[in-house]
Design a protein around this motif. Sequence first.
Motif, PDB file in Angstrom:
ATOM      1  N   ARG A 145       0.852  -1.188   0.000  1.00  0.00           N
ATOM      2  CA  ARG A 145       0.000   0.000   0.000  1.00  0.00           C
ATOM      3  C   ARG A 145       0.882   1.231   0.000  1.00  0.00           C
ATOM      4  N   GLY A 146       0.321   2.340  -0.242  1.00  0.00           N
ATOM      5  CA  GLY A 146       1.086   3.606  -0.288  1.00  0.00           C
ATOM      6  C   GLY A 146       1.779   3.893   1.022  1.00  0.00           C
ATOM      7  N   GLU A 147       2.498   5.007   1.047  1.00  0.00           N
ATOM      8  CA  GLU A 147       3.225   5.387   2.250  1.00  0.00           C
ATOM      9  C   GLU A 147       2.274   5.743   3.368  1.00  0.00           C
TER      10      GLU A 147
END
Length: 148
Positions: A145-147
């Motif tokens: 998943r994204g940051e």
Amino acid sequence: MQTDTEAPRQEALGVLANAQMKDLTSAWDTWVNRPEVETIRGPETGLIMLRGRTGGGGTPFNLGEATVTRASVRIDSGEIGHGYCLGRDTDKARLIAVIDALFQREPSNIEFAILRPLRDVACARERRQRDEAAATRVDFFTVVRGED
């Protein structure tokens, strides 16, 4: 120490012992010139101790017991054959002994008529098992998943 002449016989006995009885008898049914056979020993069934080593090179230990059947025969031309197989199949052990004696007399004919078909059946069986196992293979992957 094993000599070069013993290696093909040992390999042939391995093929025969690992074959299923139905495959062994169907290969034997193609053999035309069957010899007269005299039983020398057995067939008899007993136990052997299986030994193992941790990691392949550690201290040996007793793994357990296995049932083995053996037989020895002499064919009409004088060759003596020995047959061993896992389990209690006395007919299989005797048939292996007869084929072993014939292998000593005419190895190329036994190779062509009996051993090669048994190897082909074993390869097909292994391929089928490999394909069945591959069909159930699951590939796992991680989604990043994204940051945060």
